[in-house]
Design an enzyme around this catalytic site. Structure first.
Site, PDB file in Angstrom:
ATOM      1  N   ARG A 118       0.810  -1.236   0.000  1.00  0.00           N
ATOM      2  CA  ARG A 118       0.000   0.000   0.000  1.00  0.00           C
ATOM      3  C   ARG A 118       0.832   1.270   0.000  1.00  0.00           C
ATOM      4  O   ARG A 118       0.360   2.346   0.345  1.00  0.00           O
ATOM      5  CB  ARG A 118      -0.984   0.019   1.169  1.00  0.00           C
ATOM      6  CG  ARG A 118      -1.943  -1.147   1.147  1.00  0.00           C
ATOM      7  CD  ARG A 118      -3.157  -0.892   2.007  1.00  0.00           C
ATOM      8  NE  ARG A 118      -4.012  -2.061   1.990  1.00  0.00           N
ATOM      9  CZ  ARG A 118      -3.970  -3.052   2.863  1.00  0.00           C
ATOM     10  NH1 ARG A 118      -3.095  -3.004   3.857  1.00  0.00           N
ATOM     11  NH2 ARG A 118      -4.777  -4.069   2.758  1.00  0.00           N
ATOM     12  N   GLU A 182       8.303  19.250 -23.622  1.00  0.00           N
ATOM     13  CA  GLU A 182       7.646  19.529 -22.333  1.00  0.00           C
ATOM     14  C   GLU A 182       8.094  20.879 -21.764  1.00  0.00           C
ATOM     15  O   GLU A 182       7.340  21.549 -21.066  1.00  0.00           O
ATOM     16  CB  GLU A 182       7.907  18.400 -21.327  1.00  0.00           C
ATOM     17  CG  GLU A 182       7.422  17.007 -21.772  1.00  0.00           C
ATOM     18  CD  GLU A 182       5.917  16.756 -21.594  1.00  0.00           C
ATOM     19  OE1 GLU A 182       5.151  17.714 -21.385  1.00  0.00           O
ATOM     20  OE2 GLU A 182       5.524  15.561 -21.682  1.00  0.00           O
ATOM     21  N   LYS A 224       6.400  23.377 -12.638  1.00  0.00           N
ATOM     22  CA  LYS A 224       5.641  22.170 -12.290  1.00  0.00           C
ATOM     23  C   LYS A 224       5.367  22.115 -10.790  1.00  0.00           C
ATOM     24  O   LYS A 224       4.265  21.767 -10.357  1.00  0.00           O
ATOM     25  CB  LYS A 224       6.372  20.908 -12.750  1.00  0.00           C
ATOM     26  CG  LYS A 224       5.557  19.656 -12.440  1.00  0.00           C
ATOM     27  CD  LYS A 224       5.571  18.600 -13.484  1.00  0.00           C
ATOM     28  CE  LYS A 224       4.541  17.527 -13.179  1.00  0.00           C
ATOM     29  NZ  LYS A 224       4.651  16.359 -14.047  1.00  0.00           N
ATOM     30  N   GLU A 234      -5.105  16.985  -9.603  1.00  0.00           N
ATOM     31  CA  GLU A 234      -5.671  17.425 -10.882  1.00  0.00           C
ATOM     32  C   GLU A 234      -7.189  17.592 -10.847  1.00  0.00           C
ATOM     33  O   GLU A 234      -7.923  17.027 -11.652  1.00  0.00           O
ATOM     34  CB  GLU A 234      -5.276  16.444 -11.999  1.00  0.00           C
ATOM     35  CG  GLU A 234      -5.432  17.066 -13.372  1.00  0.00           C
ATOM     36  CD  GLU A 234      -4.830  16.233 -14.502  1.00  0.00           C
ATOM     37  OE1 GLU A 234      -3.645  15.884 -14.408  1.00  0.00           O
ATOM     38  OE2 GLU A 234      -5.547  15.955 -15.447  1.00  0.00           O
ATOM     39  N   ARG A 238      -4.021  21.756 -12.580  1.00  0.00           N
ATOM     40  CA  ARG A 238      -3.008  20.787 -13.051  1.00  0.00           C
ATOM     41  C   ARG A 238      -3.326  20.235 -14.448  1.00  0.00           C
ATOM     42  O   ARG A 238      -2.419  19.837 -15.176  1.00  0.00           O
ATOM     43  CB  ARG A 238      -2.845  19.640 -12.039  1.00  0.00           C
ATOM     44  CG  ARG A 238      -1.725  18.700 -12.440  1.00  0.00           C
ATOM     45  CD  ARG A 238      -1.257  17.774 -11.353  1.00  0.00           C
ATOM     46  NE  ARG A 238      -0.170  16.934 -11.851  1.00  0.00           N
ATOM     47  CZ  ARG A 238       0.554  16.125 -11.123  1.00  0.00           C
ATOM     48  NH1 ARG A 238       0.323  16.034  -9.821  1.00  0.00           N
ATOM     49  NH2 ARG A 238       1.507  15.389 -11.664  1.00  0.00           N
ATOM     50  N   ASN A 242      -1.466  19.223 -19.320  1.00  0.00           N
ATOM     51  CA  ASN A 242      -1.740  18.253 -20.390  1.00  0.00           C
ATOM     52  C   ASN A 242      -1.908  18.920 -21.752  1.00  0.00           C
ATOM     53  O   ASN A 242      -2.462  18.302 -22.670  1.00  0.00           O
ATOM     54  CB  ASN A 242      -2.997  17.447 -20.055  1.00  0.00           C
ATOM     55  CG  ASN A 242      -2.760  16.558 -18.868  1.00  0.00           C
ATOM     56  OD1 ASN A 242      -1.712  15.938 -18.753  1.00  0.00           O
ATOM     57  ND2 ASN A 242      -3.722  16.499 -17.965  1.00  0.00           N
ATOM     58  N   HIS A 245      -1.532  16.863 -24.882  1.00  0.00           N
ATOM     59  CA  HIS A 245      -1.463  15.449 -24.494  1.00  0.00           C
ATOM     60  C   HIS A 245      -2.650  14.618 -24.970  1.00  0.00           C
ATOM     61  O   HIS A 245      -2.503  13.423 -25.209  1.00  0.00           O
ATOM     62  CB  HIS A 245      -1.300  15.315 -22.978  1.00  0.00           C
ATOM     63  CG  HIS A 245       0.100  15.621 -22.497  1.00  0.00           C
ATOM     64  ND1 HIS A 245       0.701  16.842 -22.699  1.00  0.00           N
ATOM     65  CD2 HIS A 245       1.017  14.868 -21.842  1.00  0.00           C
ATOM     66  CE1 HIS A 245       1.925  16.826 -22.174  1.00  0.00           C
ATOM     67  NE2 HIS A 245       2.141  15.634 -21.654  1.00  0.00           N
ATOM     68  N   HIS A 262       7.072  10.127 -26.768  1.00  0.00           N
ATOM     69  CA  HIS A 262       6.032  10.893 -26.072  1.00  0.00           C
ATOM     70  C   HIS A 262       6.163  12.393 -26.394  1.00  0.00           C
ATOM     71  O   HIS A 262       5.178  13.058 -26.737  1.00  0.00           O
ATOM     72  CB  HIS A 262       6.143  10.639 -24.566  1.00  0.00           C
ATOM     73  CG  HIS A 262       5.199  11.444 -23.740  1.00  0.00           C
ATOM     74  ND1 HIS A 262       3.845  11.209 -23.704  1.00  0.00           N
ATOM     75  CD2 HIS A 262       5.414  12.508 -22.920  1.00  0.00           C
ATOM     76  CE1 HIS A 262       3.275  12.092 -22.907  1.00  0.00           C
ATOM     77  NE2 HIS A 262       4.194  12.882 -22.411  1.00  0.00           N
TER      78      HIS A 262
HETATM   79  P1  NAD Z   1      12.150   6.878 -21.837  1.00  0.00           P
HETATM   80  O1  NAD Z   1      12.054   6.624 -20.409  1.00  0.00           O
HETATM   81  O2  NAD Z   1      11.752   5.793 -22.777  1.00  0.00           O
HETATM   82  O3  NAD Z   1      13.645   7.325 -22.162  1.00  0.00           O
HETATM   83  C1  NAD Z   1      13.980   7.645 -23.486  1.00  0.00           C
HETATM   84  C2  NAD Z   1      15.190   6.810 -23.963  1.00  0.00           C
HETATM   85  O4  NAD Z   1      16.395   7.337 -23.413  1.00  0.00           O
HETATM   86  C3  NAD Z   1      15.143   5.354 -23.571  1.00  0.00           C
HETATM   87  O5  NAD Z   1      15.651   4.561 -24.604  1.00  0.00           O
HETATM   88  C4  NAD Z   1      16.078   5.330 -22.363  1.00  0.00           C
HETATM   89  O6  NAD Z   1      16.620   4.046 -22.123  1.00  0.00           O
HETATM   90  C5  NAD Z   1      17.132   6.294 -22.792  1.00  0.00           C
HETATM   91  N1  NAD Z   1      17.904   6.937 -21.734  1.00  0.00           N
HETATM   92  C6  NAD Z   1      17.471   7.337 -20.520  1.00  0.00           C
HETATM   93  N2  NAD Z   1      18.417   8.053 -19.900  1.00  0.00           N
HETATM   94  C7  NAD Z   1      19.481   8.082 -20.726  1.00  0.00           C
HETATM   95  C8  NAD Z   1      20.761   8.689 -20.652  1.00  0.00           C
HETATM   96  N3  NAD Z   1      21.122   9.468 -19.626  1.00  0.00           N
HETATM   97  N4  NAD Z   1      21.629   8.485 -21.681  1.00  0.00           N
HETATM   98  C9  NAD Z   1      21.256   7.751 -22.755  1.00  0.00           C
HETATM   99  N5  NAD Z   1      20.050   7.185 -22.904  1.00  0.00           N
HETATM  100  C10 NAD Z   1      19.170   7.361 -21.895  1.00  0.00           C
HETATM  101  O7  NAD Z   1      11.303   8.158 -22.261  1.00  0.00           O
HETATM  102  P2  NAD Z   1      11.129   9.601 -21.588  1.00  0.00           P
HETATM  103  O8  NAD Z   1      10.987  10.521 -22.715  1.00  0.00           O
HETATM  104  O9  NAD Z   1      12.129   9.863 -20.551  1.00  0.00           O
HETATM  105  O10 NAD Z   1       9.728   9.473 -20.828  1.00  0.00           O
HETATM  106  C11 NAD Z   1       8.526   9.259 -21.545  1.00  0.00           C
HETATM  107  C12 NAD Z   1       7.520   8.650 -20.596  1.00  0.00           C
HETATM  108  O11 NAD Z   1       7.263   9.555 -19.528  1.00  0.00           O
HETATM  109  C13 NAD Z   1       6.190   8.352 -21.260  1.00  0.00           C
HETATM  110  O12 NAD Z   1       5.762   7.074 -20.886  1.00  0.00           O
HETATM  111  C14 NAD Z   1       5.271   9.409 -20.677  1.00  0.00           C
HETATM  112  O13 NAD Z   1       3.936   8.990 -20.619  1.00  0.00           O
HETATM  113  C15 NAD Z   1       5.856   9.596 -19.307  1.00  0.00           C
HETATM  114  N6  NAD Z   1       5.523  10.876 -18.686  1.00  0.00           N
HETATM  115  C16 NAD Z   1       5.059  10.859 -17.421  1.00  0.00           C
HETATM  116  C17 NAD Z   1       4.772  12.038 -16.772  1.00  0.00           C
HETATM  117  C18 NAD Z   1       4.333  12.018 -15.335  1.00  0.00           C
HETATM  118  O14 NAD Z   1       3.932  13.062 -14.822  1.00  0.00           O
HETATM  119  N7  NAD Z   1       4.416  10.889 -14.652  1.00  0.00           N
HETATM  120  C19 NAD Z   1       4.954  13.255 -17.428  1.00  0.00           C
HETATM  121  C20 NAD Z   1       5.437  13.254 -18.722  1.00  0.00           C
HETATM  122  C21 NAD Z   1       5.725  12.044 -19.344  1.00  0.00           C
HETATM  123  N1  GLY Z   2       2.536  15.616 -17.055  1.00  0.00           N
HETATM  124  C1  GLY Z   2       1.286  16.042 -16.548  1.00  0.00           C
HETATM  125  C2  GLY Z   2       1.236  16.130 -15.058  1.00  0.00           C
HETATM  126  O1  GLY Z   2       2.169  15.801 -14.366  1.00  0.00           O
HETATM  127  O2  GLY Z   2       0.238  16.507 -14.526  1.00  0.00           O
END
Ligand code: NAD
Ligand code: GLY
Length: 364
Positions: A118, A182, A224, A234, A238, A242, A245, A262
């Site tokens: 949890r 972003e 943020k 949200e 918040r 998006n 998005h 993304h």
């Molecule tokens: P990702 O995590 O897939 O990373 C992108 C690529 O870079 C991957 O191949 C990874 O292995 C590689 N990588 C990571 N760090 C590295 C480094 N220092 N050097 C070399 N390669 C590296 O993608 P992302 O763009 O980081 O994240 C996208 C995800 O985040 C999506 O799933 C999206 O929905 C999510 N997201 C979540 C929120 C949230 O608030 N939780 C907000 C925005 C996006």
């Molecule tokens: N990336 C959208 C949020 O964190 O609310």
């Protein structure tokens, strides 16, 4: 090092931004409550940074778990792998999960931390620009479902975010651009000054200039942190985070997760939102052109993929967490730096934007 705070009362936490932070054992251990630590990372990041990070936890009961890379691995099956590892190693409620990676690792690990017994502690060590400016902050955790992006998840704030600018040096240029989407988003929704600064500095950022990147990460995180502090779950403001998005998630799900990054999908989505805002009479043509120009200079797409037809896009957009009573609510722009959530747009105008802002199919 710069430190910001996400102000959430007893659940407040720091965001540390600087170079060399993954070697700072004192900082990395400061928020631990127990002696059990599981670092979750992936097959790309592990060879680059796992050993260095693991050194910080020497002497504790440390385990590591290396996941497959990519958006396609952000599934319930991967989430279950993390939980199974925690159970197998008999981790207790004082244990901490450390997410070392981009948004994919961060979202899966965060969701596991939210659910294991949890809820246990989570420390985010984001290694992509996108994760440093957005996903590691704010407590949204999730995995994807084939029918919809981020549809299964929980809110679970980390105990700390430790953003080491130095690790961005190994990031592929396409991933840097995805992160910039972003950053541009914050400029568009609430920080016109940031938008203008990006117009001046986009090439420095793309070239990996550490000073410019640190400034961008700090400014994005400040934005943020303020939004999350005002509306953690949200129920209001918040939702503005998006921007682009609803369109973007439809692109990601429609093409198959991982086909477009993304940030790329969000970039095209922000252009669509700008065009729809112009049709509402809220944005002028020169503002839309400024937005598209910056997105293009960031190395990002300004149109949706040719492979997704507007009717399919619309179906996918209806699977969105902002949908209320069957109505798709969209984040639209009143100006550069001012956004709103609206269901009050003209549906034919939305269909027209989806049709007109789709890339032309490649010539046969
Ligand atoms: P990702 O995590 O897939 O990373 C992108 C690529 O870079 C991957 O191949 C990874 O292995 C590689 N990588 C990571 N760090 C590295 C480094 N220092 N050097 C070399 N390669 C590296 O993608 P992302 O763009 O980081 O994240 C996208 C995800 O985040 C999506 O799933 C999206 O929905 C999510 N997201 C979540 C929120 C949230 O608030 N939780 C907000 C925005 C996006
Ligand atoms: N990336 C959208 C949020 O964190 O609310």
């Amino acid at each position: 090092m710069r430190t910001l705070t996400v102000d959430l009362g007893v659940r407040s936490y720091p965001i540390h931004i600087g170079s060399g932070l993954i070697d700072d054992a004192e900082l990395l251990r400061a928020s631990l409550r127990g002696r059990q630590v599981l670092i979750v990372t992936n097959e790309v990041v592990a060879p680059l940074y796992l050993e260095r990070l693991a050194r910080a936890y020497a002497g504790l009961e440390l385990r590591t778990l290396v996941l497959a890379d990519g958006e396609a691995s952000k599934t319930l099956a991967t989430f279950e792998r993390v939980l199974s590892a925690l159970l197998e190693w008999r981790f207790d409620r004082q244990a901490a999960l450390v997410a070392l990676g981009g948004g994919v690792v961060g979202d899966i690990t965060g969701f596991a931390a939210a659910c294991y017994q949890r809820g246990i502690d989570l420390i985010q060590v984001p290694t992509t620009l996108l994760a440093q400016v957005d996903s590691s902050v704010g407590g949204k955790t999730a995995v994807n479902h084939p029918a919809g992006k981020n549809m299964i998840g929980a809110f679970h704030q980390p105990r700390a975010v430790i953003a080491d600018i130095g690790v961005l040096a190994t990031l592929a240029p396409r991933e840097v651009s995805a992160g910039l989407a972003e950053v541009i988003k914050y400029g568009l929704i609430r920080d016109a000054e940031l938008f203008a600064w990006l117009e001046e500095n986009i090439e420095r950022l793309r070239a990996g200039d550490a000073t410019a990147l640190a400034l961008a990460v700090e400014r994005a995180c400040r934005n943020k942190a303020e939004v999350v502090a005002a509306d953690e779950r949200e129920s209001g403001v918040r939702a503005l985070l998006n921007l682009g998005h609803t369109f973007g998630h439809a692109i990601e799900a429609g093409l198959g997760y991982g086909e477009w990054l993304h940030g790329e999908a969000v970039a095209a989505g922000m252009c669509m939102a700008a065009h729809l805002s112009a049709r509402q009479g809220w944005l002028g043509g020169p503002e839309v052109a400024r937005i598209e120009r910056l997105i293009e200079r960031a190395g990002l797409p300004t149109r949706g993929p040719a492979a997704l037809d507007p009717a399919h896009m619309l179906e996918l957009m209806a699977v969105d967490k902002k949908v209320r009573h069957g109505h798709i609510r969209l984040v639209l722009l009143r100006a550069i730096g001012t956004a709103c959530v609206s269901a009050d747009y003209d549906p034919p105008a939305l269909r027209a934007v989806l049709t007109e802002r789709r890339a032309a199919p490649a010539a046969a």
